[in-house]
Scaffold this motif. Structure first.
Motif, PDB file in Angstrom:
ATOM      1  N   ASP A  67      -4.646   1.846  -6.015  1.00  0.00           N
ATOM      2  CA  ASP A  67      -4.998   0.914  -7.083  1.00  0.00           C
ATOM      3  C   ASP A  67      -6.062   1.521  -7.983  1.00  0.00           C
ATOM      4  OD1 ASP A  67      -4.570  -1.630  -8.286  1.00  0.00           O
ATOM      5  OD2 ASP A  67      -6.409  -2.397  -7.364  1.00  0.00           O
ATOM      6  N   ARG A  68      -7.062   2.140  -7.377  1.00  0.00           N
ATOM      7  CA  ARG A  68      -8.130   2.776  -8.162  1.00  0.00           C
ATOM      8  C   ARG A  68      -7.583   3.923  -9.006  1.00  0.00           C
ATOM      9  NH1 ARG A  68     -10.625   7.334  -7.657  1.00  0.00           N
ATOM     10  NH2 ARG A  68      -9.678   7.785  -5.624  1.00  0.00           N
ATOM     11  N   GLU A 105      -5.677   2.990 -12.113  1.00  0.00           N
ATOM     12  CA  GLU A 105      -6.578   2.573 -13.180  1.00  0.00           C
ATOM     13  C   GLU A 105      -7.030   3.757 -14.030  1.00  0.00           C
ATOM     14  OE1 GLU A 105      -8.506  -0.880 -13.892  1.00  0.00           O
ATOM     15  OE2 GLU A 105      -6.324  -0.854 -13.701  1.00  0.00           O
ATOM     16  N   THR A 106      -7.102   4.940 -13.434  1.00  0.00           N
ATOM     17  CA  THR A 106      -7.542   6.117 -14.194  1.00  0.00           C
ATOM     18  C   THR A 106      -6.453   6.631 -15.127  1.00  0.00           C
ATOM     19  OG1 THR A 106      -6.776   7.817 -12.618  1.00  0.00           O
ATOM     20  CG2 THR A 106      -8.921   6.771 -12.178  1.00  0.00           C
ATOM     21  N   GLY A 107      -5.190   6.345 -14.805  1.00  0.00           N
ATOM     22  CA  GLY A 107      -4.089   6.853 -15.609  1.00  0.00           C
ATOM     23  C   GLY A 107      -3.860   8.344 -15.449  1.00  0.00           C
ATOM     24  N   SER A 162      -5.724  -4.848  -9.171  1.00  0.00           N
ATOM     25  CA  SER A 162      -5.721  -4.403 -10.573  1.00  0.00           C
ATOM     26  C   SER A 162      -4.308  -4.102 -11.046  1.00  0.00           C
ATOM     27  CB  SER A 162      -6.606  -3.159 -10.734  1.00  0.00           C
ATOM     28  OG  SER A 162      -7.947  -3.460 -10.444  1.00  0.00           O
ATOM     29  N   TYR A 163      -3.543  -3.446 -10.179  1.00  0.00           N
ATOM     30  CA  TYR A 163      -2.147  -3.152 -10.509  1.00  0.00           C
ATOM     31  C   TYR A 163      -1.355  -4.441 -10.711  1.00  0.00           C
ATOM     32  CZ  TYR A 163       2.749  -2.082  -9.507  1.00  0.00           C
ATOM     33  OH  TYR A 163       4.120  -2.020  -9.550  1.00  0.00           O
ATOM     34  N   ARG A 167      -1.965  -6.324 -14.045  1.00  0.00           N
ATOM     35  CA  ARG A 167      -1.366  -5.775 -15.262  1.00  0.00           C
ATOM     36  C   ARG A 167       0.042  -6.311 -15.508  1.00  0.00           C
ATOM     37  NH1 ARG A 167      -3.808  -1.110 -13.390  1.00  0.00           N
ATOM     38  NH2 ARG A 167      -1.877  -0.150 -12.710  1.00  0.00           N
ATOM     39  N   THR A 206       3.209   2.624 -13.695  1.00  0.00           N
ATOM     40  CA  THR A 206       2.251   2.494 -14.786  1.00  0.00           C
ATOM     41  C   THR A 206       2.191   1.080 -15.352  1.00  0.00           C
ATOM     42  OG1 THR A 206       3.962   3.279 -16.314  1.00  0.00           O
ATOM     43  CG2 THR A 206       2.385   4.903 -15.489  1.00  0.00           C
TER      44      THR A 206
END
Length: 207
Positions: free
Chosen positions: A89-90, A93-95, A148-149, A152, A205
């Motif tokens: 998950d972290r 977030e960075t992509g 977080s995922y 989105r 993504t």
């Protein structure tokens, strides 16, 4: 519940400590037996005897052989699987594609560390219909480690978002089993991580 056991600040007693040690011994012995012999060949009496206790004591801590295997998966495979997906998950977030590839490699390492228990898990799912519900719950809990995922995808996309994570988990597990346990896939580790990244980085993504 009595006042002495209901208080959160109650200090553990020697009896509490003995119960904790017995439960830990049962988990350790169960894992060793499952890794050495698979699931079907191990009996509850075998686990109890290896831990130096009785069958009745086993049932004070676990409801069945499937239950103790589940607890082995939840408590005896550090880091916990949920922690692996919290890390994902972290990273999402960075992509960063490079960080995702590094996560895949760490996940392969996690499977490598715990490879001996995987056949027992698969055997239990094949032999015991009730264990499939346990496995379903374990897989289903992993997306919850990725808030977080999931966020989105929005309220309407939760089913698809969770399905994508569960499919990722299933593919990683089956790939590792065929690659490292059965030996039916021959591919360098780095290439495997790169191809898995090609498949899953764009798929995760988000919309």
């Amino acid at each position: 519940m009595s006042e002495t056991t209901d208080r959160p600040d109650r200090k553990p007693t020697s009896r509490d400590e003995q119960k904790r040690r017995t439960r830990a011994a049962l988990l350790d012995c169960a894992r060793e037996l499952f890794e050495a012999n698979g699931y079907a060949r191990v009996k509850i009496d075998d686990i109890a005897a290896a831990a130096g206790c009785s069958r009745a004591t086993f049932y004070l801590h676990f409801t069945s052989k499937g239950d103790v295997l589940q607890k082995v998966g939840e408590e005896s495979l550090p880091p916990r699987a949920a922690t692996v997906y919290t890390d994902l998950d972290r990273i999402l977030e960075t992509g960063s594609r490079a960080e995702f590839t590094a996560w895949v490699e760490r996940t392969i390492d996690w499977f490598e560390e715990h490879r001996a228990i995987l056949p027992a898990w698969d055997e239990a799912m094949a032999l015991e219909p009730g264990f499939r519900d346990i496995a379903r719950g374990a897989y289903g809990s992993l997306p919850s480690a990725m808030p977080s995922y999931l966020a989105r995808w929005g309220p309407d996309g939760q089913t698809e978002a969770r399905l994508r994570i569960e499919l990722l988990v299933a593919q990683l597990e089956r790939f590792f089993t065929r690659w490292a346990v059965h030996g039916t896939i021959e591919i360098p580790r780095e290439l495997a991580a790169a191809v898995l990244t090609d498949i899953w980085f764009p798929a995760l993504t988000g919309p």
